[in-house]
Design an enzyme around this catalytic site. Structure first.
Site, PDB file in Angstrom:
ATOM      1  N   ASP A  28       0.835  -1.208   0.000  1.00 47.59           N
ATOM      2  CA  ASP A  28       0.000   0.000   0.000  1.00 47.59           C
ATOM      3  C   ASP A  28       0.867   1.254   0.000  1.00 47.59           C
ATOM      4  O   ASP A  28       1.955   1.265   0.584  1.00 47.59           O
ATOM      5  CB  ASP A  28      -0.904  -0.025   1.252  1.00 47.59           C
ATOM      6  CG  ASP A  28      -2.052   0.963   1.153  1.00 47.59           C
ATOM      7  OD1 ASP A  28      -2.278   1.512   0.063  1.00 47.59           O
ATOM      8  OD2 ASP A  28      -2.720   1.180   2.178  1.00 47.59           O
ATOM      9  N   HIS A  45       2.742   3.226  -9.007  1.00 50.56           N
ATOM     10  CA  HIS A  45       2.545   1.796  -9.256  1.00 50.56           C
ATOM     11  C   HIS A  45       3.770   1.195  -9.978  1.00 50.56           C
ATOM     12  O   HIS A  45       4.178   0.080  -9.687  1.00 50.56           O
ATOM     13  CB  HIS A  45       1.281   1.568 -10.091  1.00 50.56           C
ATOM     14  CG  HIS A  45       0.016   1.949  -9.378  1.00 50.56           C
ATOM     15  ND1 HIS A  45      -0.243   1.575  -8.072  1.00 50.56           N
ATOM     16  CD2 HIS A  45      -1.078   2.659  -9.770  1.00 50.56           C
ATOM     17  CE1 HIS A  45      -1.432   2.045  -7.698  1.00 50.56           C
ATOM     18  NE2 HIS A  45      -1.952   2.713  -8.714  1.00 50.56           N
ATOM     19  N   LEU A 139      10.912 -20.724  -3.732  1.00 55.45           N
ATOM     20  CA  LEU A 139       9.852 -19.837  -3.245  1.00 55.45           C
ATOM     21  C   LEU A 139       8.566 -20.036  -4.049  1.00 55.45           C
ATOM     22  O   LEU A 139       8.606 -20.104  -5.278  1.00 55.45           O
ATOM     23  CB  LEU A 139      10.315 -18.384  -3.405  1.00 55.45           C
ATOM     24  CG  LEU A 139       9.253 -17.310  -3.118  1.00 55.45           C
ATOM     25  CD1 LEU A 139       9.017 -17.177  -1.610  1.00 55.45           C
ATOM     26  CD2 LEU A 139       9.664 -15.956  -3.699  1.00 55.45           C
TER      27      LEU A 139
HETATM   28  C1  FPP Z   1      -1.983   0.237  -3.237  1.00 58.66           C
HETATM   29  O1  FPP Z   1      -1.513   1.540  -3.426  1.00 58.66           O
HETATM   30  C2  FPP Z   1      -1.494  -0.641  -4.276  1.00 58.66           C
HETATM   31  C3  FPP Z   1      -2.281  -1.220  -5.231  1.00 58.66           C
HETATM   32  C4  FPP Z   1      -3.717  -1.002  -5.350  1.00 58.66           C
HETATM   33  C5  FPP Z   1      -1.723  -2.098  -6.225  1.00 58.66           C
HETATM   34  C6  FPP Z   1      -0.483  -2.846  -5.842  1.00 58.66           C
HETATM   35  C7  FPP Z   1       0.259  -2.974  -7.068  1.00 58.66           C
HETATM   36  C8  FPP Z   1       1.575  -2.893  -7.229  1.00 58.66           C
HETATM   37  C9  FPP Z   1       2.560  -2.829  -6.150  1.00 58.66           C
HETATM   38  C10 FPP Z   1       2.137  -2.834  -8.566  1.00 58.66           C
HETATM   39  C11 FPP Z   1       1.513  -3.797  -9.493  1.00 58.66           C
HETATM   40  C12 FPP Z   1       2.072  -5.157  -9.333  1.00 58.66           C
HETATM   41  C13 FPP Z   1       1.643  -6.130 -10.117  1.00 58.66           C
HETATM   42  C14 FPP Z   1       2.250  -7.485 -10.057  1.00 58.66           C
HETATM   43  C15 FPP Z   1       0.541  -5.830 -11.023  1.00 58.66           C
HETATM   44  P1  FPP Z   1      -2.585   2.695  -3.542  1.00 58.66           P
HETATM   45  O2  FPP Z   1      -2.724   3.028  -4.989  1.00 58.66           O
HETATM   46  O3  FPP Z   1      -3.859   2.311  -2.872  1.00 58.66           O
HETATM   47  O4  FPP Z   1      -1.858   3.824  -2.763  1.00 58.66           O
HETATM   48  P2  FPP Z   1      -2.524   5.012  -1.917  1.00 58.66           P
HETATM   49  O5  FPP Z   1      -3.295   4.365  -0.798  1.00 58.66           O
HETATM   50  O6  FPP Z   1      -1.324   5.779  -1.451  1.00 58.66           O
HETATM   51  O7  FPP Z   1      -3.371   5.787  -2.882  1.00 58.66           O
END
Ligand code: FPP
Length: 258
Positions: A28, A45, A139
């Protein structure tokens, strides 16, 4: 000892007695990382994928057996279309670019989450990642994609109800094992440690059933900044936890007598 030396050591080198077998990650803070730098959310991202790559390499080095990552939740479809498309594109590129390295490192890829409503292109990509790596013994990287724990539990309940309706199961045979055996994670051990980055302290529909006895570490680090040192810090915190699984600790005399 230099910091680099510490980072090169494995969990057992560091004297972490209780290394978790299964670590699950709620990645997150990508959006906040980008906003703090005046960058578009996509950039957060994209840097999040780099953090994922670093973390998978560290998990291999640290001999973690299972690493589950929450890459796209069932609820993430309600984000703006542009962001959904960028996340799908990143997943696509991650599998296309990284599958050969994962395979070479003996990583087995598993995917959990609902497949039925995915485009054939994404569904084929996920299937390919699983098939290419299915005989690997290192893994296990569990990618939670289009995953929602409530939906997963509901699907297990539906499957059991169907068996009861067909007369193949009686209601009193439905116990915790019967439900666990019908989850996407049926052959994966429950997570020992769940790490959530960015300072938020909630599960957000992630592994609700499987988390029954997990330990939680909430890190203030925003996901794109996560690295091996942050993972080692979480493992160290975990190693100091006392896990009792609902039992009481045995009296000292009983312990020393056995
Ligand atoms: C949360 O950050 C993250 C996500 C919703 C997506 C997690 C994805 C990745 C780490 C990259 C993609 C990886 C793959 C394998 C597709 P947020 O956008 O909710 O952050 P915020 O809470 O700061 O807005």
């Amino acid at each position: 000892m230099a910091e680099g030396d510490i980072l090169d050591m494995t969990a057992s080198d560091l004297g972490i007695a209780a290394a978790p077998r299964h670590v699950a990650l709620i990645m997150d803070g990508n959006g906040r990382w980008a906003a703090a730098r005046g960058l578009p959310r996509f950039e957060g991202h994209r840097r999040g994928v780099e953090a994922l790559r670093r973390t998978v390499r560290a998990a291999i080095d640290l001999r973690i057996s299972f690493l589950t990552v929450y890459s796209f939740s069932a609820e993430n479809w309600s984000r703006p279309l542009e962001e959904v498309q960028s996340l799908l594109g990143l997943l696509h590129r991650f599998i296309r670019n990284d599958l050969s390295e994962l395979h070479a490192n003996n990583v087995r890829v598993r995917v959990i989450g609902a497949r039925a409503d995915l485009t054939p292109e994404i569904a084929n990509l996920l299937r390919e990642a699983e098939q290419v790596t299915q005989a690997n013994t290192g893994l296990t990287l569990v990618v939670a994609f289009n995953y929602g724990a409530r939906q997963e539990i509901a699907a297990a309940a539906r499957a059991l109800a169907q068996m009861v309706a067909e007369g193949r199961l009686s209601p009193d045979q439905i116990d915790a094992e019967a439900i666990a055996a019908r989850l996407d994670t049926a052959d994966i051990p429950d997570p020992d440690l769940i790490i959530r980055t960015s300072g938020e302290q909630r599960l957000s529909n992630f592994l609700l059933w499987q988390a029954a006895y997990a330990e939680f570490v909430f890190s203030p680090i925003l996901w794109p900044d996560f690295d091996r040192a942050a993972l080692v810090a979480a493992l160290d915190e975990y190693a100091h936890r006392e896990r009792r699984f609902g039992r009481v600790e045995a009296p000292r005399s009983a312990k020393t007598a056995s």
